[in-house]
Scaffold this active site. Sequence first.
Site, PDB file in Angstrom:
ATOM      1  N   ASP A  88       0.850  -1.204   0.000  1.00 34.39           N
ATOM      2  CA  ASP A  88       0.000   0.000   0.000  1.00 34.39           C
ATOM      3  C   ASP A  88       0.885   1.253   0.000  1.00 34.39           C
ATOM      4  O   ASP A  88       1.783   1.376   0.843  1.00 34.39           O
ATOM      5  CB  ASP A  88      -0.853  -0.055   1.289  1.00 34.39           C
ATOM      6  CG  ASP A  88      -2.077   0.836   1.238  1.00 34.39           C
ATOM      7  OD1 ASP A  88      -2.492   1.210   0.125  1.00 34.39           O
ATOM      8  OD2 ASP A  88      -2.615   1.145   2.317  1.00 34.39           O
ATOM      9  N   HIS A  89       0.662   2.151  -0.937  1.00 34.74           N
ATOM     10  CA  HIS A  89       1.346   3.461  -0.961  1.00 34.74           C
ATOM     11  C   HIS A  89       2.870   3.399  -0.909  1.00 34.74           C
ATOM     12  O   HIS A  89       3.497   3.983  -0.013  1.00 34.74           O
ATOM     13  CB  HIS A  89       0.872   4.336   0.210  1.00 34.74           C
ATOM     14  CG  HIS A  89      -0.541   4.791   0.078  1.00 34.74           C
ATOM     15  ND1 HIS A  89      -0.936   5.790  -0.780  1.00 34.74           N
ATOM     16  CD2 HIS A  89      -1.665   4.365   0.703  1.00 34.74           C
ATOM     17  CE1 HIS A  89      -2.235   5.963  -0.684  1.00 34.74           C
ATOM     18  NE2 HIS A  89      -2.712   5.100   0.202  1.00 34.74           N
ATOM     19  N   ASP A 110       2.702   4.918  -5.384  1.00 34.73           N
ATOM     20  CA  ASP A 110       2.076   6.214  -5.134  1.00 34.73           C
ATOM     21  C   ASP A 110       3.128   7.300  -5.290  1.00 34.73           C
ATOM     22  O   ASP A 110       3.758   7.736  -4.332  1.00 34.73           O
ATOM     23  CB  ASP A 110       1.464   6.236  -3.734  1.00 34.73           C
ATOM     24  CG  ASP A 110       0.863   7.595  -3.388  1.00 34.73           C
ATOM     25  OD1 ASP A 110       0.877   8.484  -4.272  1.00 34.73           O
ATOM     26  OD2 ASP A 110       0.387   7.765  -2.258  1.00 34.73           O
ATOM     27  N   GLY A 184      -8.098   7.940   7.378  1.00 38.02           N
ATOM     28  CA  GLY A 184      -8.315   8.288   8.789  1.00 38.02           C
ATOM     29  C   GLY A 184      -9.759   8.662   9.055  1.00 38.02           C
ATOM     30  O   GLY A 184     -10.660   8.342   8.278  1.00 38.02           O
ATOM     31  N   VAL A 234     -10.032  -0.339   3.450  1.00 37.56           N
ATOM     32  CA  VAL A 234     -10.543  -0.044   4.795  1.00 37.56           C
ATOM     33  C   VAL A 234      -9.464  -0.365   5.825  1.00 37.56           C
ATOM     34  O   VAL A 234      -8.947  -1.481   5.862  1.00 37.56           O
ATOM     35  CB  VAL A 234     -11.810  -0.894   5.084  1.00 37.56           C
ATOM     36  CG1 VAL A 234     -12.273  -0.701   6.521  1.00 37.56           C
ATOM     37  CG2 VAL A 234     -12.925  -0.546   4.116  1.00 37.56           C
ATOM     38  N   ASN A 235      -9.151   0.609   6.630  1.00 38.56           N
ATOM     39  CA  ASN A 235      -8.176   0.387   7.696  1.00 38.56           C
ATOM     40  C   ASN A 235      -8.681   0.971   9.022  1.00 38.56           C
ATOM     41  O   ASN A 235      -8.822   0.271  10.021  1.00 38.56           O
ATOM     42  CB  ASN A 235      -6.832   1.023   7.289  1.00 38.56           C
ATOM     43  CG  ASN A 235      -5.785   0.852   8.349  1.00 38.56           C
ATOM     44  OD1 ASN A 235      -5.711  -0.191   8.991  1.00 38.56           O
ATOM     45  ND2 ASN A 235      -4.983   1.877   8.569  1.00 38.56           N
ATOM     46  N   THR A 236      -8.995   2.276   9.015  1.00 37.54           N
ATOM     47  CA  THR A 236      -9.340   2.969  10.263  1.00 37.54           C
ATOM     48  C   THR A 236     -10.511   2.310  10.999  1.00 37.54           C
ATOM     49  O   THR A 236     -10.478   2.191  12.228  1.00 37.54           O
ATOM     50  CB  THR A 236      -9.656   4.454   9.960  1.00 37.54           C
ATOM     51  OG1 THR A 236      -8.481   5.019   9.364  1.00 37.54           O
ATOM     52  CG2 THR A 236     -10.002   5.229  11.205  1.00 37.54           C
TER      53      THR A 236
HETATM   54  P1  13P Z   1      -8.924   4.322   5.990  1.00 40.35           P
HETATM   55  O1  13P Z   1      -7.890   4.153   7.062  1.00 40.35           O
HETATM   56  O2  13P Z   1      -9.488   5.695   5.997  1.00 40.35           O
HETATM   57  O3  13P Z   1      -9.937   3.258   6.004  1.00 40.35           O
HETATM   58  O4  13P Z   1      -8.132   4.211   4.596  1.00 40.35           O
HETATM   59  C1  13P Z   1      -7.437   3.030   4.283  1.00 40.35           C
HETATM   60  C2  13P Z   1      -6.699   3.179   3.017  1.00 40.35           C
HETATM   61  O5  13P Z   1      -7.107   3.875   2.123  1.00 40.35           O
HETATM   62  C3  13P Z   1      -5.461   2.395   2.857  1.00 40.35           C
HETATM   63  O6  13P Z   1      -4.754   2.739   1.721  1.00 40.35           O
END
Ligand code: 13P
Length: 288
Positions: A88-89, A110, A184, A234-236
């Site tokens: 990711d990124h 990215d 976030g 989705v992470n946050t």
């Molecule tokens: P969120 O933490 O806002 O869900 O975003 C996750 C994300 O885009 C990871 O690249």
Amino acid sequence: MNLVNLVNIKELLRKAEKEHYAVPQFNVWNLEWISAVLDECQELQTPVILGVSQNGAKYMGGYYVVTQLIKAYIIKNNITIPVAIHLDHAATFETCKEAIDEGFTSVMIDASKMPLEENIATTKKVVDYAHSRGISVESELGRIGGKEDLVVAESCYAVKEECLQMVKETNIDCLAPALGSQHGIYKGKPKLGFKQMEEIHNLVGIPLVLHGGSGIPDDQIRRAISLGTAKINVNTDCLCAWVKILHEEIKNNPNEIDPRKLIGPGKQGIKDVIKNRCEVFGSIGKAN
Ligand code: 13P
């Protein structure tokens, strides 16, 4: 089917785009996360993308440790759904190369902080290296705002002509155009640029990726999917659900010292988020 059903994301997303659902990317941070995500996704029969940031991989002991851990978990716990391990990124070609060489099946370059020509040239270099090894590539245009691991940015919308140029010149597999979503916790209600999303998707003809998927209302998620979004990160939401339970466990059991009893229960929070998101993304039962 292979013993380990590790896949890149190209075919996963093409199928999702065609059938109008989105494949979830859940970021993973340690074994608790890997097991919670894989077990729940297996239960739901959804394909899944495990997102790993550069620093997340470093925390776990490096890319090789991450890939071996995931593979071993898949084999020993009868995980049969398609699973992609996605960087990711990543900001540089070298980072992507290292992850690919150590077993990641997909990468996101990215280079959105660079001027367009440089972003395209870096992305193209990653695509050439990745595609010759069967690995898929995502790239970003515009700027997704908020905080993701150590990356902090102000929002800036993607420009459709630049998106077309990026896709034509690099042959990426999917594109993350920044259109108002944020990493976030959102301050206020998110407002995505649906008009631009539709125009960009019609123009580039490849699956779109929505970053900052936590906290976006369900109706906006469904609309994004109907306009060509086939991967949602989705992470946050998972972090918040996990830490809420952790705080409760510590508060209710101040004398507990067994890490399994303190951090283990939080897995249910992650699983609940996964089930809820996959229902909205329409990915349940799409593992085949
Ligand atoms: P969120 O933490 O806002 O869900 O975003 C996750 C994300 O885009 C990871 O690249």
